[in-house]
Motif scaffolding. Structure first.
Motif, PDB file in Angstrom:
ATOM      1  N   UNK A 204       0.839  -1.206   0.000  1.00  0.00           N
ATOM      2  CA  UNK A 204       0.000   0.000   0.000  1.00  0.00           C
ATOM      3  C   UNK A 204       0.876   1.260   0.000  1.00  0.00           C
ATOM      4  N   UNK A 205       1.932   1.261   0.799  1.00  0.00           N
ATOM      5  CA  UNK A 205       2.845   2.410   0.825  1.00  0.00           C
ATOM      6  C   UNK A 205       3.481   2.627  -0.539  1.00  0.00           C
ATOM      7  N   UNK A 206       3.838   1.548  -1.185  1.00  0.00           N
ATOM      8  CA  UNK A 206       4.440   1.621  -2.510  1.00  0.00           C
ATOM      9  C   UNK A 206       3.479   2.255  -3.522  1.00  0.00           C
ATOM     10  N   UNK A 207       2.188   2.004  -3.337  1.00  0.00           N
ATOM     11  CA  UNK A 207       1.162   2.556  -4.229  1.00  0.00           C
ATOM     12  C   UNK A 207       0.602   3.879  -3.688  1.00  0.00           C
ATOM     13  N   UNK A 208       1.207   4.377  -2.591  1.00  0.00           N
ATOM     14  CA  UNK A 208       0.790   5.622  -1.950  1.00  0.00           C
ATOM     15  C   UNK A 208      -0.673   5.585  -1.495  1.00  0.00           C
ATOM     16  N   UNK A 209      -1.047   4.474  -0.880  1.00  0.00           N
ATOM     17  CA  UNK A 209      -2.397   4.297  -0.338  1.00  0.00           C
ATOM     18  C   UNK A 209      -2.286   4.087   1.171  1.00  0.00           C
ATOM     19  N   UNK A 210      -3.361   4.401   1.860  1.00  0.00           N
ATOM     20  CA  UNK A 210      -3.388   4.211   3.312  1.00  0.00           C
ATOM     21  C   UNK A 210      -3.681   2.763   3.654  1.00  0.00           C
ATOM     22  N   UNK A 211      -2.986   2.279   4.680  1.00  0.00           N
ATOM     23  CA  UNK A 211      -3.237   0.943   5.208  1.00  0.00           C
ATOM     24  C   UNK A 211      -2.747   0.962   6.644  1.00  0.00           C
ATOM     25  N   UNK A 212      -3.666   0.880   7.588  1.00  0.00           N
ATOM     26  CA  UNK A 212      -3.291   1.011   8.998  1.00  0.00           C
ATOM     27  C   UNK A 212      -3.681  -0.205   9.828  1.00  0.00           C
ATOM     28  N   UNK A 213      -3.650  -1.382   9.242  1.00  0.00           N
ATOM     29  CA  UNK A 213      -4.102  -2.565   9.950  1.00  0.00           C
ATOM     30  C   UNK A 213      -2.980  -3.454  10.490  1.00  0.00           C
ATOM     31  N   UNK A 214      -1.725  -3.004  10.429  1.00  0.00           N
ATOM     32  CA  UNK A 214      -0.642  -3.858  10.916  1.00  0.00           C
ATOM     33  C   UNK A 214      -0.681  -3.898  12.437  1.00  0.00           C
ATOM     34  N   UNK A 215      -0.789  -5.086  13.013  1.00  0.00           N
ATOM     35  CA  UNK A 215      -0.819  -5.195  14.469  1.00  0.00           C
ATOM     36  C   UNK A 215       0.504  -4.751  15.085  1.00  0.00           C
ATOM     37  N   UNK A 216       0.457  -4.351  16.332  1.00  0.00           N
ATOM     38  CA  UNK A 216       1.643  -3.870  17.031  1.00  0.00           C
ATOM     39  C   UNK A 216       2.692  -4.932  17.283  1.00  0.00           C
ATOM     40  N   UNK A 217       2.340  -6.201  17.155  1.00  0.00           N
ATOM     41  CA  UNK A 217       3.299  -7.271  17.455  1.00  0.00           C
ATOM     42  C   UNK A 217       4.117  -7.693  16.228  1.00  0.00           C
ATOM     43  N   UNK A 218       4.097  -6.895  15.182  1.00  0.00           N
ATOM     44  CA  UNK A 218       4.868  -7.196  13.975  1.00  0.00           C
ATOM     45  C   UNK A 218       6.347  -6.942  14.277  1.00  0.00           C
ATOM     46  N   UNK A 219       7.157  -7.976  14.237  1.00  0.00           N
ATOM     47  CA  UNK A 219       8.558  -7.875  14.628  1.00  0.00           C
ATOM     48  C   UNK A 219       9.437  -7.401  13.467  1.00  0.00           C
ATOM     49  N   UNK A 220      10.646  -7.010  13.805  1.00  0.00           N
ATOM     50  CA  UNK A 220      11.590  -6.488  12.803  1.00  0.00           C
ATOM     51  C   UNK A 220      11.886  -7.518  11.714  1.00  0.00           C
ATOM     52  N   UNK A 221      12.003  -8.797  12.081  1.00  0.00           N
ATOM     53  CA  UNK A 221      12.297  -9.814  11.063  1.00  0.00           C
ATOM     54  C   UNK A 221      11.140  -9.969  10.088  1.00  0.00           C
TER      55      UNK A 221
END
Length: 181
Positions: free
Chosen positions: A84-101
């Motif tokens: 979504x970021x690559x297409x310049x669109x909003x997407x805010x559903x990533x949970x907080x537990x998404x780790x760096x890896x």
């Protein structure tokens, strides 16, 4: 060690996404074999095995499956967010537990030029996750579930074919342009 799991797991063939031969067991054969050894409650869980986790966390009564689905859900959300970021669109559903890896794996896959290379990279990443989550007791119900996920991933990866994918791409591309082959 529960003997029923030992007898079941001892019958399961080794599986790999590489090579020319077909996977030595199908998902249908795997589930049928499991039905001979597992309880009704275990088969209910077996019947819900999927490569696509529920969007919201649901307890499965399996520590392994809960951990796998959490990792896979986070990977899918990260992939969606980066695309979504690559297409310049909003997407805010990533949970907080998404780790760096997970974020790094998603960035790497999205940045690849070839969809097939991205799929191979994600397959390898997911197999690494499975290896890290693999239960210590190799003759447990969680190992039975882990084998099922591994089998589904392997069968999915074996379906990808460069020639078929290229032909499909050209067909779609030509239809968009309104041209015929």
């Amino acid at each position: 060690m529960d003997k029923k799991y030992y007898y079941l797991i001892a019958q399961l063939p080794d599986i790999s996404a590489s090579g020319e031969k077909a996977v030595p067991i199908t998902e249908k054969q795997y589930r049928e074999l499991c039905s001979r050894f597992l309880s009704a409650d275990e088969m209910k869980i077996m019947d819900t095995l999927s490569l696509v986790p529920p969007k919201k966390s649901v307890e499965t009564e399996s520590h392994f499956l809960d951990a796998w689905y959490e990792k896979e859900r986070n990977l899918r959300f990260a992939l969606a967010q980066i695309r979504a970021q690559k297409m310049k669109k909003d997407f805010d559903q990533v949970p907080g537990s998404c780790t760096a890896d997970i974020l790094q794996a998603a960035r790497t896959a999205v940045g690849m030029d070839s969809p097939l290379s991205a799929e191979q990279f994600l397959y390898d990443y997911r197999m690494g996750v499975l290896n890290n989550l693999r239960p210590y007791d190799i003759f447990s119900i969680d190992c039975v579930y882990e084998y099922g996920i591994r089998l589904m991933l392997t069968q999915r990866m074996r379906k990808f074919n460069r020639e078929t994918g290229t032909a499909s791409y050209h067909k779609i591309y030509d239809s968009i342009l309104g041209e015929k082959i």
